[in-house]
Design a protein around this motif. Structure first.
Motif, PDB file in Angstrom:
ATOM      1  N   LYS A  14      -2.699 -12.920 -37.100  1.00 22.77           N
ATOM      2  CA  LYS A  14      -1.384 -12.567 -36.568  1.00 22.77           C
ATOM      3  C   LYS A  14      -1.594 -11.807 -35.257  1.00 22.77           C
ATOM      4  CE  LYS A  14       1.180 -12.023 -40.855  1.00 22.77           C
ATOM      5  NZ  LYS A  14       1.903 -11.092 -41.743  1.00 22.77           N
ATOM      6  N   PRO A  15      -0.604 -11.845 -34.368  1.00 19.50           N
ATOM      7  CA  PRO A  15      -0.707 -11.035 -33.148  1.00 19.50           C
ATOM      8  C   PRO A  15      -0.958  -9.564 -33.502  1.00 19.50           C
ATOM      9  CG  PRO A  15       1.139 -12.560 -32.994  1.00 19.50           C
ATOM     10  CD  PRO A  15       0.622 -12.645 -34.407  1.00 19.50           C
ATOM     11  N   GLY A  16      -1.931  -8.986 -32.830  1.00 17.82           N
ATOM     12  CA  GLY A  16      -2.262  -7.585 -33.060  1.00 17.82           C
ATOM     13  C   GLY A  16      -3.167  -7.325 -34.251  1.00 17.82           C
ATOM     14  N   ARG A  17      -3.561  -8.376 -34.989  1.00 17.77           N
ATOM     15  CA  ARG A  17      -4.396  -8.183 -36.182  1.00 17.77           C
ATOM     16  C   ARG A  17      -5.801  -8.771 -36.040  1.00 17.77           C
ATOM     17  NH1 ARG A  17      -1.858  -5.942 -40.708  1.00 17.77           N
ATOM     18  NH2 ARG A  17      -3.959  -5.133 -40.856  1.00 17.77           N
ATOM     19  N   ALA A  18      -6.133  -9.304 -34.882  1.00 18.06           N
ATOM     20  CA  ALA A  18      -7.442  -9.953 -34.704  1.00 18.06           C
ATOM     21  C   ALA A  18      -8.596  -8.985 -34.938  1.00 18.06           C
ATOM     22  CB  ALA A  18      -7.547 -10.582 -33.322  1.00 18.06           C
ATOM     23  N   THR A  19      -8.504  -7.775 -34.414  1.00 18.32           N
ATOM     24  CA  THR A  19      -9.583  -6.803 -34.584  1.00 18.32           C
ATOM     25  C   THR A  19      -9.772  -6.447 -36.055  1.00 18.32           C
ATOM     26  OG1 THR A  19      -9.250  -5.921 -32.371  1.00 18.32           O
ATOM     27  CG2 THR A  19     -10.420  -4.513 -33.939  1.00 18.32           C
ATOM     28  N   ASP A  20      -8.667  -6.225 -36.759  1.00 18.61           N
ATOM     29  CA  ASP A  20      -8.753  -5.908 -38.190  1.00 18.61           C
ATOM     30  C   ASP A  20      -9.368  -7.048 -38.971  1.00 18.61           C
ATOM     31  OD1 ASP A  20      -7.448  -3.460 -37.728  1.00 18.61           O
ATOM     32  OD2 ASP A  20      -5.481  -4.395 -38.011  1.00 18.61           O
ATOM     33  N   LEU A  21      -8.907  -8.273 -38.699  1.00 18.62           N
ATOM     34  CA  LEU A  21      -9.433  -9.439 -39.410  1.00 18.62           C
ATOM     35  C   LEU A  21     -10.909  -9.636 -39.105  1.00 18.62           C
ATOM     36  CD1 LEU A  21      -8.875 -11.829 -41.270  1.00 18.62           C
ATOM     37  CD2 LEU A  21      -8.220 -13.145 -39.230  1.00 18.62           C
ATOM     38  N   LYS A  22     -11.286  -9.470 -37.851  1.00 23.72           N
ATOM     39  CA  LYS A  22     -12.696  -9.618 -37.459  1.00 23.72           C
ATOM     40  C   LYS A  22     -13.569  -8.607 -38.195  1.00 23.72           C
ATOM     41  CE  LYS A  22     -15.699  -9.541 -33.400  1.00 23.72           C
ATOM     42  NZ  LYS A  22     -15.721  -9.387 -31.931  1.00 23.72           N
ATOM     43  N   GLU A  23     -13.120  -7.367 -38.297  1.00 23.33           N
ATOM     44  CA  GLU A  23     -13.900  -6.345 -39.009  1.00 23.33           C
ATOM     45  C   GLU A  23     -14.079  -6.701 -40.479  1.00 23.33           C
ATOM     46  OE1 GLU A  23     -12.159  -2.488 -38.423  1.00 23.33           O
ATOM     47  OE2 GLU A  23     -12.475  -2.558 -36.253  1.00 23.33           O
ATOM     48  N   ILE A  24     -13.016  -7.158 -41.111  1.00 22.88           N
ATOM     49  CA  ILE A  24     -13.101  -7.529 -42.532  1.00 22.88           C
ATOM     50  C   ILE A  24     -14.064  -8.692 -42.723  1.00 22.88           C
ATOM     51  CG2 ILE A  24     -11.831  -8.540 -44.468  1.00 22.88           C
ATOM     52  CD1 ILE A  24      -9.374  -6.932 -43.410  1.00 22.88           C
ATOM     53  N   LEU A  25     -13.864  -9.745 -41.950  1.00 23.35           N
ATOM     54  CA  LEU A  25     -14.700 -10.937 -42.135  1.00 23.35           C
ATOM     55  C   LEU A  25     -16.160 -10.676 -41.755  1.00 23.35           C
ATOM     56  CD1 LEU A  25     -12.200 -13.685 -40.913  1.00 23.35           C
ATOM     57  CD2 LEU A  25     -12.741 -12.990 -43.265  1.00 23.35           C
ATOM     58  N   THR A  26     -16.385  -9.857 -40.736  1.00 23.24           N
ATOM     59  CA  THR A  26     -17.759  -9.493 -40.369  1.00 23.24           C
ATOM     60  C   THR A  26     -18.432  -8.717 -41.500  1.00 23.24           C
ATOM     61  OG1 THR A  26     -17.204  -9.466 -38.009  1.00 23.24           O
ATOM     62  CG2 THR A  26     -19.169  -8.256 -38.681  1.00 23.24           C
ATOM     63  N   CYS A  38     -26.373 -18.491 -52.180  1.00 18.98           N
ATOM     64  CA  CYS A  38     -25.920 -18.621 -50.800  1.00 18.98           C
ATOM     65  C   CYS A  38     -27.106 -19.057 -49.938  1.00 18.98           C
ATOM     66  CB  CYS A  38     -25.354 -17.305 -50.275  1.00 18.98           C
ATOM     67  SG  CYS A  38     -24.809 -17.423 -48.549  1.00 18.98           S
ATOM     68  N   LEU A  39     -26.996 -20.230 -49.346  1.00 19.55           N
ATOM     69  CA  LEU A  39     -28.069 -20.741 -48.507  1.00 19.55           C
ATOM     70  C   LEU A  39     -27.788 -20.507 -47.018  1.00 19.55           C
ATOM     71  CD1 LEU A  39     -28.629 -24.109 -50.394  1.00 19.55           C
ATOM     72  CD2 LEU A  39     -29.865 -21.952 -50.682  1.00 19.55           C
ATOM     73  N   GLU A  40     -26.514 -20.546 -46.644  1.00 17.02           N
ATOM     74  CA  GLU A  40     -26.091 -20.306 -45.258  1.00 17.02           C
ATOM     75  C   GLU A  40     -24.744 -19.606 -45.299  1.00 17.02           C
ATOM     76  OE1 GLU A  40     -27.565 -21.420 -42.298  1.00 17.02           O
ATOM     77  OE2 GLU A  40     -29.176 -22.552 -43.227  1.00 17.02           O
ATOM     78  N   TYR A  41     -24.540 -18.661 -44.397  1.00 17.25           N
ATOM     79  CA  TYR A  41     -23.233 -18.031 -44.252  1.00 17.25           C
ATOM     80  C   TYR A  41     -23.136 -17.532 -42.820  1.00 17.25           C
ATOM     81  CZ  TYR A  41     -19.021 -15.441 -45.478  1.00 17.25           C
ATOM     82  OH  TYR A  41     -17.718 -14.985 -45.562  1.00 17.25           O
ATOM     83  N   HIS A  42     -22.250 -18.144 -42.043  1.00 17.49           N
ATOM     84  CA  HIS A  42     -22.123 -17.821 -40.633  1.00 17.49           C
ATOM     85  C   HIS A  42     -20.657 -17.587 -40.289  1.00 17.49           C
ATOM     86  CE1 HIS A  42     -26.267 -19.042 -40.080  1.00 17.49           C
ATOM     87  NE2 HIS A  42     -25.984 -20.105 -40.797  1.00 17.49           N
ATOM     88  N   PHE A  43     -20.416 -16.646 -39.393  1.00 19.56           N
ATOM     89  CA  PHE A  43     -19.076 -16.282 -38.964  1.00 19.56           C
ATOM     90  C   PHE A  43     -19.031 -16.372 -37.446  1.00 19.56           C
ATOM     91  CE2 PHE A  43     -16.111 -12.576 -38.031  1.00 19.56           C
ATOM     92  CZ  PHE A  43     -14.962 -13.302 -38.274  1.00 19.56           C
ATOM     93  N   HIS A  44     -17.999 -17.026 -36.908  1.00 21.69           N
ATOM     94  CA  HIS A  44     -17.890 -17.284 -35.476  1.00 21.69           C
ATOM     95  C   HIS A  44     -16.513 -16.873 -34.965  1.00 21.69           C
ATOM     96  CE1 HIS A  44     -21.326 -20.077 -36.040  1.00 21.69           C
ATOM     97  NE2 HIS A  44     -20.695 -20.384 -37.147  1.00 21.69           N
ATOM     98  N   GLN A  45     -16.446 -16.606 -33.663  1.00 21.65           N
ATOM     99  CA  GLN A  45     -15.165 -16.354 -33.013  1.00 21.65           C
ATOM    100  C   GLN A  45     -14.977 -17.383 -31.916  1.00 21.65           C
ATOM    101  OE1 GLN A  45     -14.502 -12.324 -31.763  1.00 21.65           O
ATOM    102  NE2 GLN A  45     -12.411 -12.745 -31.083  1.00 21.65           N
ATOM    103  N   ASP A  46     -13.766 -17.940 -31.840  1.00 18.63           N
ATOM    104  CA  ASP A  46     -13.416 -18.916 -30.818  1.00 18.63           C
ATOM    105  C   ASP A  46     -12.267 -18.330 -30.007  1.00 18.63           C
ATOM    106  OD1 ASP A  46     -13.022 -21.145 -29.271  1.00 18.63           O
ATOM    107  OD2 ASP A  46     -12.068 -22.322 -30.848  1.00 18.63           O
ATOM    108  N   GLY A  47     -12.607 -17.623 -28.944  1.00 19.41           N
ATOM    109  CA  GLY A  47     -11.591 -16.954 -28.154  1.00 19.41           C
ATOM    110  C   GLY A  47     -10.995 -15.796 -28.936  1.00 19.41           C
ATOM    111  N   PRO A  48      -9.911 -15.231 -28.458  1.00 13.37           N
ATOM    112  CA  PRO A  48      -9.357 -14.048 -29.123  1.00 13.37           C
ATOM    113  C   PRO A  48      -8.555 -14.359 -30.384  1.00 13.37           C
ATOM    114  CG  PRO A  48      -8.047 -14.611 -27.205  1.00 13.37           C
ATOM    115  CD  PRO A  48      -9.237 -15.541 -27.207  1.00 13.37           C
ATOM    116  N   ASP A  49      -8.170 -15.623 -30.578  1.00 15.57           N
ATOM    117  CA  ASP A  49      -7.205 -15.935 -31.621  1.00 15.57           C
ATOM    118  C   ASP A  49      -7.682 -16.908 -32.691  1.00 15.57           C
ATOM    119  OD1 ASP A  49      -5.283 -14.282 -30.395  1.00 15.57           O
ATOM    120  OD2 ASP A  49      -4.802 -15.893 -28.985  1.00 15.57           O
ATOM    121  N   ALA A  50      -8.973 -17.055 -32.859  1.00 11.78           N
ATOM    122  CA  ALA A  50      -9.459 -17.962 -33.897  1.00 11.78           C
ATOM    123  C   ALA A  50     -10.843 -17.531 -34.358  1.00 11.78           C
ATOM    124  CB  ALA A  50      -9.498 -19.390 -33.376  1.00 11.78           C
TER     125      ALA A  50
END
Length: 103
Positions: A14-26, A38-50
């Motif tokens: 959601k707008p304004g929640r990217a930082t919070d979501l990124k912290e949780i998922l990281t 678990c054999l592989e687990y990777h987290f990526h960011q695609d621009g500011p909104d994905a």
């Protein structure tokens, strides 16, 4: 060798929640990589909104065990507080050989 269980997912904050979501998922990355199966687990960011994640599990049972952990259940229940739309999740079949033994 049995078929591995692979997941590709996308999260759109959601707008304004990217930082919070990124912290949780990281915060999920290192603990998840230590889980049995678990054999592989990777987290990526695609621009500011994905965000995207890629996972490979030894079996569906291993993934189910991961999803039943308290922190994962808590995230699942509160995910729409952070997401513009629900997670986009694809369960895919790996066609290339996996580089290390899985048994």
């Amino acid at each position: 060798m049995h078929e591995l269980y692979s997941v590709i997912g996308f999260a759109y904050p959601k707008p304004g929640r990217a930082t919070d979501l990124k912290e949780i998922l990281t915060s999920f990355v290192e603990p998840t990589r230590q889980e049995e199966g678990c054999l592989e687990y990777h987290f990526h960011q695609d621009g500011p909104d994905a965000f995207a994640f890629y996972e490979v599990w030894r079996s569906k049972e291993d993934l189910d065990r991961h999803l039943a952990l308290p922190h994962m259940k808590a995230f699942w229940e509160s995910r729409m507080d952070y997401l513009e739309r629900d997670l986009e999740i694809h369960f895919v079949t790996m066609l290339s050989p996996y580089p290390r033994a899985t048994t």
